[in-house]
Motif scaffolding. Structure first.
Motif, PDB file in Angstrom:
ATOM      1  N   ARG A  25       0.825  -1.218   0.000  1.00 44.90           N
ATOM      2  CA  ARG A  25       0.000   0.000   0.000  1.00 44.90           C
ATOM      3  C   ARG A  25       0.852   1.258   0.000  1.00 44.90           C
ATOM      4  O   ARG A  25       0.419   2.301  -0.460  1.00 44.90           O
ATOM      5  CB  ARG A  25      -0.958  -0.001   1.185  1.00 44.90           C
ATOM      6  CG  ARG A  25      -2.036  -1.045   1.004  1.00 44.90           C
ATOM      7  CD  ARG A  25      -3.052  -0.967   2.111  1.00 44.90           C
ATOM      8  NE  ARG A  25      -4.007  -2.036   1.939  1.00 44.90           N
ATOM      9  CZ  ARG A  25      -5.179  -2.061   2.515  1.00 44.90           C
ATOM     10  NH1 ARG A  25      -5.537  -1.069   3.312  1.00 44.90           N
ATOM     11  NH2 ARG A  25      -6.002  -3.061   2.311  1.00 44.90           N
ATOM     12  N   PHE A  26       2.089   1.152   0.497  1.00 47.45           N
ATOM     13  CA  PHE A  26       2.988   2.299   0.466  1.00 47.45           C
ATOM     14  C   PHE A  26       3.268   2.699  -0.979  1.00 47.45           C
ATOM     15  O   PHE A  26       3.244   3.879  -1.331  1.00 47.45           O
ATOM     16  CB  PHE A  26       4.297   1.993   1.198  1.00 47.45           C
ATOM     17  CG  PHE A  26       5.301   3.110   1.105  1.00 47.45           C
ATOM     18  CD1 PHE A  26       5.106   4.295   1.781  1.00 47.45           C
ATOM     19  CD2 PHE A  26       6.428   2.979   0.308  1.00 47.45           C
ATOM     20  CE1 PHE A  26       6.011   5.341   1.688  1.00 47.45           C
ATOM     21  CE2 PHE A  26       7.350   4.009   0.206  1.00 47.45           C
ATOM     22  CZ  PHE A  26       7.141   5.194   0.896  1.00 47.45           C
ATOM     23  N   ALA A  27       3.527   1.718  -1.841  1.00 48.41           N
ATOM     24  CA  ALA A  27       3.773   2.007  -3.257  1.00 48.41           C
ATOM     25  C   ALA A  27       2.546   2.672  -3.881  1.00 48.41           C
ATOM     26  O   ALA A  27       2.665   3.634  -4.641  1.00 48.41           O
ATOM     27  CB  ALA A  27       4.127   0.733  -4.012  1.00 48.41           C
ATOM     28  N   GLY A  28       1.377   2.187  -3.533  1.00 48.61           N
ATOM     29  CA  GLY A  28       0.145   2.797  -4.035  1.00 48.61           C
ATOM     30  C   GLY A  28      -0.020   4.215  -3.549  1.00 48.61           C
ATOM     31  O   GLY A  28      -0.437   5.104  -4.305  1.00 48.61           O
ATOM     32  N   ALA A  29       0.327   4.455  -2.295  1.00 51.50           N
ATOM     33  CA  ALA A  29       0.210   5.802  -1.734  1.00 51.50           C
ATOM     34  C   ALA A  29       1.172   6.767  -2.421  1.00 51.50           C
ATOM     35  O   ALA A  29       0.828   7.917  -2.698  1.00 51.50           O
ATOM     36  CB  ALA A  29       0.470   5.774  -0.236  1.00 51.50           C
ATOM     37  N   LEU A  31       2.295   6.584  -5.512  1.00 56.36           N
ATOM     38  CA  LEU A  31       1.774   6.885  -6.844  1.00 56.36           C
ATOM     39  C   LEU A  31       0.533   7.769  -6.797  1.00 56.36           C
ATOM     40  O   LEU A  31       0.375   8.665  -7.626  1.00 56.36           O
ATOM     41  CB  LEU A  31       1.471   5.602  -7.608  1.00 56.36           C
ATOM     42  CG  LEU A  31       2.685   4.864  -8.143  1.00 56.36           C
ATOM     43  CD1 LEU A  31       2.287   3.513  -8.717  1.00 56.36           C
ATOM     44  CD2 LEU A  31       3.391   5.696  -9.198  1.00 56.36           C
ATOM     45  N   SER A  32      -0.332   7.536  -5.841  1.00 58.24           N
ATOM     46  CA  SER A  32      -1.564   8.325  -5.777  1.00 58.24           C
ATOM     47  C   SER A  32      -1.321   9.759  -5.324  1.00 58.24           C
ATOM     48  O   SER A  32      -2.136  10.637  -5.579  1.00 58.24           O
ATOM     49  CB  SER A  32      -2.595   7.651  -4.879  1.00 58.24           C
ATOM     50  OG  SER A  32      -2.176   7.699  -3.531  1.00 58.24           O
ATOM     51  N   ALA A  33      -0.175  10.005  -4.689  1.00 57.76           N
ATOM     52  CA  ALA A  33       0.144  11.355  -4.226  1.00 57.76           C
ATOM     53  C   ALA A  33       0.630  12.250  -5.360  1.00 57.76           C
ATOM     54  O   ALA A  33       0.818  13.437  -5.169  1.00 57.76           O
ATOM     55  CB  ALA A  33       1.200  11.290  -3.122  1.00 57.76           C
ATOM     56  N   VAL A  39       7.585   9.091 -14.833  1.00 49.55           N
ATOM     57  CA  VAL A  39       7.364   7.863 -14.057  1.00 49.55           C
ATOM     58  C   VAL A  39       6.300   7.021 -14.767  1.00 49.55           C
ATOM     59  O   VAL A  39       5.160   7.455 -14.913  1.00 49.55           O
ATOM     60  CB  VAL A  39       6.916   8.185 -12.616  1.00 49.55           C
ATOM     61  CG1 VAL A  39       6.566   6.918 -11.860  1.00 49.55           C
ATOM     62  CG2 VAL A  39       8.003   8.950 -11.884  1.00 49.55           C
ATOM     63  N   PRO A  40       6.649   5.812 -15.229  1.00 44.98           N
ATOM     64  CA  PRO A  40       5.691   4.970 -15.944  1.00 44.98           C
ATOM     65  C   PRO A  40       4.732   4.250 -14.978  1.00 44.98           C
ATOM     66  O   PRO A  40       4.764   3.034 -14.811  1.00 44.98           O
ATOM     67  CB  PRO A  40       6.580   3.994 -16.706  1.00 44.98           C
ATOM     68  CG  PRO A  40       7.783   3.844 -15.827  1.00 44.98           C
ATOM     69  CD  PRO A  40       7.978   5.200 -15.197  1.00 44.98           C
ATOM     70  N   ILE A  51      -5.811  -4.401 -12.610  1.00 43.61           N
ATOM     71  CA  ILE A  51      -5.476  -2.986 -12.664  1.00 43.61           C
ATOM     72  C   ILE A  51      -6.192  -2.267 -11.529  1.00 43.61           C
ATOM     73  O   ILE A  51      -7.396  -2.434 -11.341  1.00 43.61           O
ATOM     74  CB  ILE A  51      -5.880  -2.409 -14.035  1.00 43.61           C
ATOM     75  CG1 ILE A  51      -5.011  -3.063 -15.114  1.00 43.61           C
ATOM     76  CG2 ILE A  51      -5.755  -0.897 -14.054  1.00 43.61           C
ATOM     77  CD1 ILE A  51      -5.400  -2.692 -16.526  1.00 43.61           C
ATOM     78  N   ALA A  52      -5.433  -1.468 -10.796  1.00 47.24           N
ATOM     79  CA  ALA A  52      -5.991  -0.803  -9.620  1.00 47.24           C
ATOM     80  C   ALA A  52      -6.563   0.570  -9.922  1.00 47.24           C
ATOM     81  O   ALA A  52      -7.322   1.107  -9.125  1.00 47.24           O
ATOM     82  CB  ALA A  52      -4.922  -0.687  -8.533  1.00 47.24           C
ATOM     83  N   THR A  53      -6.183   1.176 -11.047  1.00 49.81           N
ATOM     84  CA  THR A  53      -6.671   2.523 -11.340  1.00 49.81           C
ATOM     85  C   THR A  53      -8.113   2.480 -11.822  1.00 49.81           C
ATOM     86  O   THR A  53      -8.561   1.498 -12.407  1.00 49.81           O
ATOM     87  CB  THR A  53      -5.807   3.225 -12.404  1.00 49.81           C
ATOM     88  OG1 THR A  53      -5.842   2.458 -13.599  1.00 49.81           O
ATOM     89  CG2 THR A  53      -4.387   3.399 -11.928  1.00 49.81           C
ATOM     90  N   HIS A  54      -8.816   3.570 -11.580  1.00 53.60           N
ATOM     91  CA  HIS A  54     -10.223   3.664 -12.002  1.00 53.60           C
ATOM     92  C   HIS A  54     -10.420   4.951 -12.766  1.00 53.60           C
ATOM     93  O   HIS A  54     -10.074   6.013 -12.262  1.00 53.60           O
ATOM     94  CB  HIS A  54     -11.140   3.628 -10.787  1.00 53.60           C
ATOM     95  CG  HIS A  54     -11.074   2.338 -10.056  1.00 53.60           C
ATOM     96  ND1 HIS A  54     -11.664   1.193 -10.509  1.00 53.60           N
ATOM     97  CD2 HIS A  54     -10.444   1.998  -8.924  1.00 53.60           C
ATOM     98  CE1 HIS A  54     -11.421   0.212  -9.666  1.00 53.60           C
ATOM     99  NE2 HIS A  54     -10.670   0.666  -8.695  1.00 53.60           N
ATOM    100  N   PRO A  55     -10.930   4.894 -13.961  1.00 53.57           N
ATOM    101  CA  PRO A  55     -11.264   3.686 -14.708  1.00 53.57           C
ATOM    102  C   PRO A  55     -10.001   3.024 -15.254  1.00 53.57           C
ATOM    103  O   PRO A  55      -9.023   3.710 -15.537  1.00 53.57           O
ATOM    104  CB  PRO A  55     -12.157   4.198 -15.840  1.00 53.57           C
ATOM    105  CG  PRO A  55     -11.734   5.605 -16.047  1.00 53.57           C
ATOM    106  CD  PRO A  55     -11.266   6.115 -14.706  1.00 53.57           C
ATOM    107  N   PRO A  56     -10.029   1.719 -15.443  1.00 54.43           N
ATOM    108  CA  PRO A  56      -8.831   0.987 -15.858  1.00 54.43           C
ATOM    109  C   PRO A  56      -8.496   1.104 -17.344  1.00 54.43           C
ATOM    110  O   PRO A  56      -7.409   0.702 -17.754  1.00 54.43           O
ATOM    111  CB  PRO A  56      -9.162  -0.454 -15.496  1.00 54.43           C
ATOM    112  CG  PRO A  56     -10.650  -0.527 -15.587  1.00 54.43           C
ATOM    113  CD  PRO A  56     -11.137   0.822 -15.117  1.00 54.43           C
ATOM    114  N   ALA A  57      -9.375   1.649 -18.154  1.00 54.61           N
ATOM    115  CA  ALA A  57      -9.184   1.655 -19.610  1.00 54.61           C
ATOM    116  C   ALA A  57      -7.898   2.348 -20.036  1.00 54.61           C
ATOM    117  O   ALA A  57      -7.190   1.869 -20.924  1.00 54.61           O
ATOM    118  CB  ALA A  57     -10.384   2.295 -20.298  1.00 54.61           C
TER     119      ALA A  57
END
Length: 83
Positions: A25-29, A31-33, A39-40, A51-57
């Protein structure tokens, strides 16, 4: 953390847990910040290939453009994952 993400080559992915063992979850935090444009972020997925992003398309389209294989809705981690 961002350097680890930048090191993922085109056409491959890593999971959040690969980037931050024991604390995915640290990695997710991170990226979400927000992150620099170089950064790819799209090369980071859940350990099961989803895929964790919304929407995933958008993320899926970026991965497919790089040749990342999918099995249904998930990245084929057996092929695309860098341990």
């Amino acid at each position: 953390m961002l350097d680890r993400i930048r090191a993922i080559p085109e056409g491959f992915v890593r999971s959040y847990g690969d980037l931050s063992p024991g604390a995915p979850r640290f990695a997710g935090a991170v990226l979400s910040a927000g992150h620099p444009a170089d950064v790819p972020w799209h090369r980071v997925v859940r350990a099961d290939g989803s895929i964790a992003t919304h929407p995933p398309a958008r993320q899926r389209a970026l991965l497919e453009a790089e040749g990342v294989p999918f099995r249904g809705e998930r990245v084929d981690m057996r092929v695309a994952r860098i341990p």
